[in-house]
Design a protein around this motif. Structure first.
Motif, PDB file in Angstrom:
ATOM      1  N   GLN A 502       0.801  -1.214   0.000  1.00 50.16           N
ATOM      2  CA  GLN A 502       0.000   0.000   0.000  1.00 50.16           C
ATOM      3  C   GLN A 502       0.840   1.273   0.000  1.00 50.16           C
ATOM      4  OE1 GLN A 502      -2.688  -2.699   0.780  1.00 50.16           O
ATOM      5  NE2 GLN A 502      -2.642  -1.731  -1.213  1.00 50.16           N
ATOM      6  N   LEU A 505       0.476   1.244  -3.993  1.00 49.18           N
ATOM      7  CA  LEU A 505      -0.822   0.971  -4.606  1.00 49.18           C
ATOM      8  C   LEU A 505      -1.951   1.445  -3.697  1.00 49.18           C
ATOM      9  CD1 LEU A 505      -0.193  -2.725  -5.737  1.00 49.18           C
ATOM     10  CD2 LEU A 505      -0.037  -0.684  -7.178  1.00 49.18           C
ATOM     11  N   PRO A 506      -3.123   1.743  -4.275  1.00 47.59           N
ATOM     12  CA  PRO A 506      -4.295   2.023  -3.437  1.00 47.59           C
ATOM     13  C   PRO A 506      -4.670   0.770  -2.642  1.00 47.59           C
ATOM     14  CG  PRO A 506      -4.683   2.651  -5.736  1.00 47.59           C
ATOM     15  CD  PRO A 506      -3.420   1.848  -5.709  1.00 47.59           C
ATOM     16  N   PRO A 507      -5.451   0.902  -1.586  1.00 50.46           N
ATOM     17  CA  PRO A 507      -5.934  -0.289  -0.877  1.00 50.46           C
ATOM     18  C   PRO A 507      -6.574  -1.260  -1.860  1.00 50.46           C
ATOM     19  CG  PRO A 507      -6.553   1.703   0.304  1.00 50.46           C
ATOM     20  CD  PRO A 507      -5.969   2.150  -1.002  1.00 50.46           C
ATOM     21  N   TYR A 508      -6.329  -2.546  -1.663  1.00 51.25           N
ATOM     22  CA  TYR A 508      -6.781  -3.528  -2.655  1.00 51.25           C
ATOM     23  C   TYR A 508      -8.300  -3.553  -2.820  1.00 51.25           C
ATOM     24  CZ  TYR A 508      -2.161  -5.494  -3.465  1.00 51.25           C
ATOM     25  OH  TYR A 508      -0.866  -5.675  -3.855  1.00 51.25           O
ATOM     26  N   LEU A 510     -10.239  -1.020  -2.875  1.00 57.48           N
ATOM     27  CA  LEU A 510     -10.499   0.060  -3.821  1.00 57.48           C
ATOM     28  C   LEU A 510      -9.939  -0.276  -5.196  1.00 57.48           C
ATOM     29  CD1 LEU A 510     -11.360   2.971  -4.546  1.00 57.48           C
ATOM     30  CD2 LEU A 510      -9.183   3.757  -3.551  1.00 57.48           C
ATOM     31  N   LEU A 511      -8.685  -0.734  -5.228  1.00 60.34           N
ATOM     32  CA  LEU A 511      -8.018  -1.029  -6.496  1.00 60.34           C
ATOM     33  C   LEU A 511      -8.776  -2.089  -7.278  1.00 60.34           C
ATOM     34  CD1 LEU A 511      -5.621  -0.826  -8.451  1.00 60.34           C
ATOM     35  CD2 LEU A 511      -4.416  -2.497  -7.016  1.00 60.34           C
ATOM     36  N   TYR A 532     -15.872   6.015  -7.600  1.00 65.53           N
ATOM     37  CA  TYR A 532     -14.597   6.033  -6.881  1.00 65.53           C
ATOM     38  C   TYR A 532     -13.939   7.399  -7.061  1.00 65.53           C
ATOM     39  CZ  TYR A 532     -15.280   0.955  -7.295  1.00 65.53           C
ATOM     40  OH  TYR A 532     -15.788  -0.313  -7.237  1.00 65.53           O
ATOM     41  N   THR A 536      -7.806   8.756  -8.195  1.00 66.59           N
ATOM     42  CA  THR A 536      -7.356   7.366  -8.077  1.00 66.59           C
ATOM     43  C   THR A 536      -7.700   6.579  -9.328  1.00 66.59           C
ATOM     44  OG1 THR A 536      -7.711   7.479  -5.684  1.00 66.59           O
ATOM     45  CG2 THR A 536      -7.474   5.291  -6.650  1.00 66.59           C
ATOM     46  N   TRP A 539      -5.289   7.501 -12.085  1.00 69.95           N
ATOM     47  CA  TRP A 539      -3.961   6.930 -11.861  1.00 69.95           C
ATOM     48  C   TRP A 539      -3.951   5.444 -12.202  1.00 69.95           C
ATOM     49  CZ3 TRP A 539      -1.884   3.118  -8.720  1.00 69.95           C
ATOM     50  CH2 TRP A 539      -0.496   3.121  -8.574  1.00 69.95           C
ATOM     51  N   VAL A 540      -4.959   4.719 -11.766  1.00 69.46           N
ATOM     52  CA  VAL A 540      -5.041   3.280 -12.043  1.00 69.46           C
ATOM     53  C   VAL A 540      -5.164   3.036 -13.544  1.00 69.46           C
ATOM     54  CG1 VAL A 540      -6.459   1.212 -11.746  1.00 69.46           C
ATOM     55  CG2 VAL A 540      -5.976   2.687  -9.786  1.00 69.46           C
TER      56      VAL A 540
END
Length: 582
Positions: A502, A505-508, A510-511, A532, A536, A539-540
């Motif tokens: 983390q 990466l964003p929290p899983y 959320l990801l 969301y 974020t 970025w993803v």
């Protein structure tokens, strides 16, 4: 004009005649696991199943789509002489089938077609000869399917029932049952092609029969039954569906063949994820009975598919053993548990490869896991090799300039990967890559490091599902297989001091939600930003696009979702799309 009483008598007589006609046919559904290209082996399986069916009193046995050559055959269909070999295999099979039983098999054919053309066909074999042959009309050309690359559409005027045992059989093949499905990415058939099931039903079919090679996706069994039930509700004709089972390359076929009666009651349900042979007698169609089948949970489906996919890939490629690195993390823990279930713990070999940044509990957790599974393991610290790189001219200067930086982290992963590959090469064991879909999507993985291997067993499993399935492993065993510490601790690559996923990466939770929207649902950044945080999501999305080159070099894996990385998702690498332009 007939009186009402005479009409009733004649109607009852006709009903009795229909019931008597149906009563003569006992049908076997043979859910087999073929190997692509193995014509001899597949035909032997067909013959053995037909013999068992005949000994059980069956009149007719149904086999899946393209069972003679296995599905999907891909470009092996284009090899000179292959289609002719398939046609010869079917002719020989017809002569070898016991004389008292009819057999319906799926196969590619060039028989009675223009030179160089072929069809996806189903043939009725009976009394030593091919009695009838039908061709598939709707050829899927989406996701992992590419049938229009090889086959021609059936001639519409030839879509008619096949007669057997006094019955009209509405025989059709896989996608022919999916006409008109309103999915975003699926079933975009040419507008001029009609509904094959409607044609067969309106032609007076007594039974509708679909032979399939329908790959697994989460909850695919439920969806198939909904589609078939819609046909039955519309035409009030019993429906038999027989599906392939087993793993071929990146696809897993889950079986789950079934029978619905004319009132949409479930009358027969074959097993999931294993070969099966069961029987249905048409004389029971009117007895009013039905089955109730409990749905499998998400984690059960994923685990069963992973086990079957890995087992078949290894067996069909000639591997008996596998080797993988155990990091003390959740991904390698689940991969090793799947492997132990698939091929037996005595055939799984693990390497514990601690670096200078590995925590004591990671090594302890790996040891506990290996002992719980009963797999073979060795501990090989990598710090000596790591130091040797640091002492090299030029390269060592780069590493000392940024200790625990990106180059240094990737080097550690590549040292580990090299160790795994040495064991693989020396002993002929297949190397397992253990990265999950969330990491592969974000490029949070190392080329020639943790991505090295012959098979990426978790490549279509999002990180949250990795935890879900891992907990199921313990629940299923009734004891602790994957240590609680592995399940509870924060995920980390442990390639730098105090590193956790983390940090990058964003929290899983959320990801994974964003990734599902971008990959499986093909939603836009704008759409997902309603659900969301926009920054974020952006970025993803950018990182997902930027790391396509890595996924192009990953090992093959198992398709579990509607949109998996691999042959079904064909994204360009040298491309640039500004999400603000959507």
């Amino acid at each position: 004009m007939l009186s009402l009483s005479v009409w009733l008598v004649e109607s009852v007589q006709l009903l009795h005649l229909f019931q008597e006609k149906r009563a003569s046919v006992k049908i076997a559904l043979a859910q087999l696991n073929p190997t692509v290209g193995d014509l001899r082996g597949n035909c032997q399986r067909i013959l053995e199943a037909a013999q068992r069916a005949e000994q059980s009193g069956a009149d007719l046995v149904l086999f899946p789509e393209l069972i003679v050559c296995g599905y999907p055959p891909k470009d092996i269909l284009l090899r000179e002489g292959f289609i002719q070999a398939c046609d010869r295999a079917v002719e020989q099979l017809a002569q070898e089938i016991p004389a008292g039983i009819g057999v319906i098999v799926g196969h590619p054919t060039g028989r009675d077609l223009p030179e160089g053309r072929m069809a996806n066909a189903a043939s009725l074999l009976y009394q030593g000869a091919i009695q009838a042959c039908v061709h598939k009309l709707l050829l899927p050309n989406y996701d992992v399917f590419d049938e229009q690359r090889y086959f021609r559409h059936a001639d519409q005027e030839q879509i008619r029932p096949v007669e057997f045992g006094g019955l009209k059989l509405g025989l059709h093949i896989c996608e022919d049952a999916w006409w008109g499905q309103p999915d975003t990415f699926y079933h975009n058939q040419p507008a001029h092609l009609p509904d094959p099931v409607r044609i067969l039903a309106e032609a007076g079919s007594d039974l509708l029969i679909n032979i399939s090679a329908s790959p697994f996706e989460i909850d695919k069994r439920k969806r198939r039954q909904q589609i078939i039930q819609a046909h039955v509700d519309r035409y009030s004709v019993p429906y038999l569906f027989v599906n392939q089972v087993g793993g071929n390359d990146d696809l897993v076929f889950d079986g789950h063949s079934f029978v619905l009666d004319q009132n949409s009651r479930l009358r027969l349900q074959l097993s999931g994820f294993e070969e099966d042979l069961q029987f249905f007698d048409t004389s029971t169609l009117d007895d009013g009975t039905s089955l109730t089948v409990s749905p499998l949970s998400r984690e059960e489906q994923l685990f069963d598919a992973l086990v079957l996919g890995l087992r078949d890939y290894m067996q069909k490629c000639g591997f008996t053993d596998c080797v993988l690195g155990l990091s003390g993390g959740i991904d390698s823990a689940l991969a090793s548990a799947v492997a132990a279930e698939a091929i037996g713990p005595e055939h799984v070999h693990a390497l514990l490869l601690p670096s200078r940044y590995s925590s004591e509990h990671s090594v302890a957790d790996s040891l506990e896991l290996a002992q719980n599974l009963g797999i073979d393991y060795e501990t090989v610290p990598i710090d000596t090799v790591h130091q040797a790189f640091e002492n090299l001219p030029v390269i060592g200067d780069d590493l000392r300039e940024a200790p625990a930086g990106l180059a240094d982290q990737n080097l550690q992963a590549r040292i580990r990967g090299a160790n795994v590959m040495v064991r693989s090469n020396q002993h002929g064991w297949m190397a397992l890559a253990t990265g999950n879909k969330s990491e592969l999507a974000m490029g949070y993985c190392t080329l020639y490091g943790d991505m090295a291997g012959g098979f990426a067993v978790l490549c279509d499993v999002l990180k949250c599902d990795v935890y879900l399935v891992s907990r199921y492993v313990n629940q299923r065993a009734g004891r602790t297989i994957i240590p609680e510490n592995i399940l509870d601790k924060a995920p980390s690559a442990e390639l730098a001091p105090n590193q956790v996923d983390q940090d990058s990466l964003p929290p899983y939770e959320l990801l994974d939600g964003i990734l599902k929207g971008l990959i499986e649902d093909e939603r836009s950044v704008r759409s997902l930003s309603e659900q969301y945080p926009r920054e974020t999501v952006q970025w993803v999305a950018n990182r997902l696009d930027r790391n396509e080159f890595k996924r192009r070099q990953m090992p093959p894996g198992i398709k579990l979702s509607a949109r998996a990385f691999g042959s079904g998702r064909r994204m360009p690498m040298a491309a640039r799309f500004h999400w603000d332009d959507e």
